[in-house]
Design a protein around this motif. Structure first.
Motif, PDB file in Angstrom:
ATOM      1  N   GLY A   1       0.834  -1.221   0.000  1.00 20.08           N
ATOM      2  CA  GLY A   1       0.000   0.000   0.000  1.00 20.08           C
ATOM      3  C   GLY A   1       0.858   1.256   0.000  1.00 20.08           C
ATOM      4  N   GLY A   2       0.303   2.331  -0.555  1.00 19.16           N
ATOM      5  CA  GLY A   2       1.063   3.561  -0.738  1.00 19.16           C
ATOM      6  C   GLY A   2       1.647   4.133   0.543  1.00 19.16           C
ATOM      7  N   SER A   3       0.903   4.068   1.652  1.00 16.27           N
ATOM      8  CA  SER A   3       1.401   4.691   2.881  1.00 16.27           C
ATOM      9  C   SER A   3       2.632   3.960   3.404  1.00 16.27           C
ATOM     10  CB  SER A   3       0.312   4.731   3.955  1.00 16.27           C
ATOM     11  OG  SER A   3      -0.093   3.429   4.291  1.00 16.27           O
ATOM     12  N   GLY A   4       2.618   2.630   3.310  1.00 15.44           N
ATOM     13  CA  GLY A   4       3.760   1.830   3.767  1.00 15.44           C
ATOM     14  C   GLY A   4       4.970   2.049   2.877  1.00 15.44           C
TER      15      GLY A   4
ATOM     16  N   HIS B   1      -2.710   9.667   5.165  1.00 11.87           N
ATOM     17  CA  HIS B   1      -2.386   9.216   3.805  1.00 11.87           C
ATOM     18  C   HIS B   1      -3.580   9.156   2.866  1.00 11.87           C
ATOM     19  CE1 HIS B   1       1.896   8.267   3.639  1.00 11.87           C
ATOM     20  NE2 HIS B   1       1.789   8.150   4.959  1.00 11.87           N
ATOM     21  N   GLY B   2      -4.772   8.992   3.403  1.00 14.59           N
ATOM     22  CA  GLY B   2      -5.895   8.945   2.455  1.00 14.59           C
ATOM     23  C   GLY B   2      -7.077   8.204   3.034  1.00 14.59           C
ATOM     24  N   THR B   3      -7.080   6.889   2.841  1.00 14.13           N
ATOM     25  CA  THR B   3      -8.254   6.134   3.282  1.00 14.13           C
ATOM     26  C   THR B   3      -8.397   6.146   4.809  1.00 14.13           C
ATOM     27  OG1 THR B   3      -6.904   4.136   3.115  1.00 14.13           O
ATOM     28  CG2 THR B   3      -8.356   4.628   1.259  1.00 14.13           C
TER      29      THR B   3
ATOM     30  N   VAL C   1      -0.795  14.309   2.827  1.00 17.06           N
ATOM     31  CA  VAL C   1       0.022  14.143   1.613  1.00 17.06           C
ATOM     32  C   VAL C   1      -0.473  14.987   0.439  1.00 17.06           C
ATOM     33  CG1 VAL C   1       0.845  11.840   2.289  1.00 17.06           C
ATOM     34  CG2 VAL C   1      -1.211  12.053   0.850  1.00 17.06           C
TER      35      VAL C   1
ATOM     36  N   ASN D   1       3.830  13.673  -1.257  1.00 16.23           N
ATOM     37  CA  ASN D   1       4.642  12.461  -1.394  1.00 16.23           C
ATOM     38  C   ASN D   1       5.799  12.718  -2.357  1.00 16.23           C
ATOM     39  OD1 ASN D   1       3.190  10.893   0.353  1.00 16.23           O
ATOM     40  ND2 ASN D   1       1.765  10.171  -1.209  1.00 16.23           N
TER      41      ASN D   1
ATOM     42  N   ARG E   1      -8.231  -2.825  -4.889  1.00 17.38           N
ATOM     43  CA  ARG E   1      -9.374  -2.656  -3.993  1.00 17.38           C
ATOM     44  C   ARG E   1     -10.471  -1.927  -4.750  1.00 17.38           C
ATOM     45  NH1 ARG E   1      -7.803   0.426   0.705  1.00 17.38           N
ATOM     46  NH2 ARG E   1      -5.568   0.415   0.342  1.00 17.38           N
TER      47      ARG E   1
ATOM     48  N   LYS F   1     -10.220   1.521  -6.337  1.00 12.74           N
ATOM     49  CA  LYS F   1      -9.372   1.726  -7.531  1.00 12.74           C
ATOM     50  C   LYS F   1     -10.173   1.593  -8.834  1.00 12.74           C
ATOM     51  CE  LYS F   1      -5.734   2.179  -4.952  1.00 12.74           C
ATOM     52  NZ  LYS F   1      -5.026   3.435  -4.810  1.00 12.74           N
TER      53      LYS F   1
ATOM     54  N   THR G   1     -11.491   7.551  -5.381  1.00 16.16           N
ATOM     55  CA  THR G   1     -10.857   8.570  -4.538  1.00 16.16           C
ATOM     56  C   THR G   1      -9.380   8.230  -4.435  1.00 16.16           C
ATOM     57  OG1 THR G   1     -10.602   9.259  -2.240  1.00 16.16           O
ATOM     58  CG2 THR G   1     -11.928   7.341  -2.583  1.00 16.16           C
TER      59      THR G   1
ATOM     60  N   SER H   1      -6.003  10.176  -2.493  1.00 16.63           N
ATOM     61  CA  SER H   1      -5.515  11.383  -1.815  1.00 16.63           C
ATOM     62  C   SER H   1      -4.332  11.989  -2.554  1.00 16.63           C
ATOM     63  CB  SER H   1      -5.092  11.033  -0.396  1.00 16.63           C
ATOM     64  OG  SER H   1      -3.948  10.228  -0.438  1.00 16.63           O
ATOM     65  N   PHE H   2      -3.543  11.152  -3.197  1.00 14.01           N
ATOM     66  CA  PHE H   2      -2.343  11.635  -3.893  1.00 14.01           C
ATOM     67  C   PHE H   2      -2.125  10.855  -5.192  1.00 14.01           C
ATOM     68  CE2 PHE H   2       2.148  11.642  -4.933  1.00 14.01           C
ATOM     69  CZ  PHE H   2       2.493  12.980  -4.821  1.00 14.01           C
ATOM     70  N   GLY H   3      -1.920   9.535  -5.067  1.00 11.59           N
ATOM     71  CA  GLY H   3      -1.654   8.712  -6.250  1.00 11.59           C
ATOM     72  C   GLY H   3      -0.161   8.507  -6.450  1.00 11.59           C
ATOM     73  N   LEU H   4       0.473   7.912  -5.425  1.00 12.64           N
ATOM     74  CA  LEU H   4       1.921   7.693  -5.482  1.00 12.64           C
ATOM     75  C   LEU H   4       2.306   6.836  -6.692  1.00 12.64           C
ATOM     76  CD1 LEU H   4       4.638   8.112  -4.040  1.00 12.64           C
ATOM     77  CD2 LEU H   4       4.142   6.099  -2.650  1.00 12.64           C
TER      78      LEU H   4
END
Ligand code: GMT
Length: 387
Positions: free
Chosen positions: A12-15, A122-124, A152, A175, A209, A212, A282, A284-287
């Motif tokens: 996941g993006g946050s990790g 981070h978002g969710t 972010v 990010n 998920r 997406k 949705t 929040s950023f889209g790393l």
């Protein structure tokens, strides 16, 4: 500084962001202690003397239908802070990291010890899960109790302020991407394998998920492939994968779609790709989109959340309303049908990604760490404990 980083260890993006941040900080000479339940997936580098990993162990017991991870995490935080004499704790993803940190600091305060903690949203943790009434009071409380809070994107900051009663200032730190890791490399043999007749390659990377909207990727690809030869690479895995594979079979596309599952060398796959598709409901950023842009891949995305902060409409890609697969397909064709246009979008995507290169973002975190430590009201005996 000695910094504890608490995150999810998954793809996941946050990790991913937390791990990349820790590695970058350790390169800058800071001592980094990751605290999580498994070794973070991107922490697979060679030994680094400044990087430590502390596993949170959650003992099983027949009484526990839900083993109390948050309790185990708070206890591990206490142990690591005391034994390693950390200066600061940085939590990525509010749930349950921020409330566990609050709890850990309460425990430490009893012995006159405590350090500041920073929560990065981070978002969710706000947009989907955090807002749920099951979690909302704890999320709001622990954000307000954090010594500093970052988001972010501007969009996520605004959404947090709309959703909760927040008394804290939220600082936006976007990010970042490690351009040394994510850049276009010469992978001609690989490209030849994936698109033997020079077909354009579309790519999607996510954890599959529902948020997406992975099926939209298939519908967009269907429309593009009607107009020109193309291939689609689907990277990642998750709950929607099987449904999406079924859809590509039903639509007769399966021969041109490769589901590659979870991959570690994503930059190699991005290097042979022409267009990144991110139709999220949705984001929040889209790393993942930023990492694609760093490899010179333009982006077709929705205009949800923070995506307009990185994907510039008509320059690095295009933005469309959520679910508007017609518009996204039309935009995709505009980019990939003409080689000169594709080249211009690729160049602009790379230029934009460089604005988010790690050397532009890491100093913002370091500055925040210094300010937060300086502003921290130390309990009386802390001076004796540490300094
Ligand atoms: O949705 C994901 O891919 C995972 C999720 C996470 O927290 O691990 O990602 C969120 O954080 C990323 C890193 O900050 C952002 O780039 C993603 O946009 C964000 N996901 C959503 O907002 C849906």
């Amino acid at each position: 500084m000695k910094i504890g980083i608490v995150c999810y260890p998954t793809f996941g993006g946050s990790g991913v962001l937390a791990t990349e941040l820790g590695m970058a900080l350790s390169d800058d000479g800071h001592e980094i202690h990751f605290i999580t339940y498994e070794q973070p997936v991107r922490l697979n580098q060679a030994f680094h003397p400044n990087l430590y990993f502390h596993e949170v162990k959650v003992p099983k017991y027949p009484l526990f239908a839900f083993p109390p991870y948050e309790t185990a995490l708070a206890s591990t935080m206490v142990n690591v802070i005391v034994n390693q004499q950390l200066d600061l704790l940085h939590l990525h993803y509010a749930i349950p990291h921020a409330s566990a940190a609050y709890f850990a600091m309460q425990i430490l305060r009893k012995s006159g010890l405590s350090i500041p903690f920073i929560t990065t949203l981070h978002g969710t943790d706000i947009t989907l899960v955090g807002k749920d009434p099951t979690y909302a009071p704890v999320v709001a409380f622990s954000i307000n109790e954090s010594n500093a809070v970052t988001a972010v994107s501007h969009s996520l900051k605004e959404e947090t302020l709309r959703s909760f009663n927040i008394e804290k200032d939220i600082k936006v730190i976007h990010n970042f991407v490690d351009i040394k890791k994510f850049h276009q490399t010469d992978k001609d043999h690989f490209k030849q394998m994936m698109s033997p007749h020079g077909e354009r390659i579309l790519v999607h990377v996510s954890n599959f998920r529902a948020v997406k909207r992975v099926e939209d990727v298939i519908y967009i690809f269907e429309r593009v492939r009607k107009e020109m030869p193309a291939k689609l690479l689907m990277i990642g895995d998750g709950p929607e994968r099987m449904k999406t594979e079924d859809l590509s079979r039903e639509l007769g596309l399966y021969a041109d779609v490769r589901f590659l599952g979870k991959q570690e060398q994503i930059s190699e796959i991005l290097s042979i790709s022409d267009l990144f598709i991110l139709p999220s409901a949705t984001e929040s950023f889209g790393l993942s989109a930023l990492e694609a842009m760093a490899c010179g891949v333009p982006v077709i995305s929705t205009n949800a959340g923070g995506l307009p902060e990185i994907n510039i409409h008509g320059e690095t890609g295009y933005l469309s309303n959520v679910g508007d697969v017609e518009d996204m397909s039309k935009n995709a064709l505009t980019i990939v049908q003409d080689t000169t246009t594709l080249k211009a979008f690729k160049t602009a995507a790379l230029t934009q990604a460089k604005r988010f290169a790690k050397h532009n973002i890491i100093p913002q975190y370091e500055k925040l760490y210094h300010e937060t430590i300086a502003a921290f009201q130390k309990p009386e005996c802390l001076a004796e404990w540490k300094r």
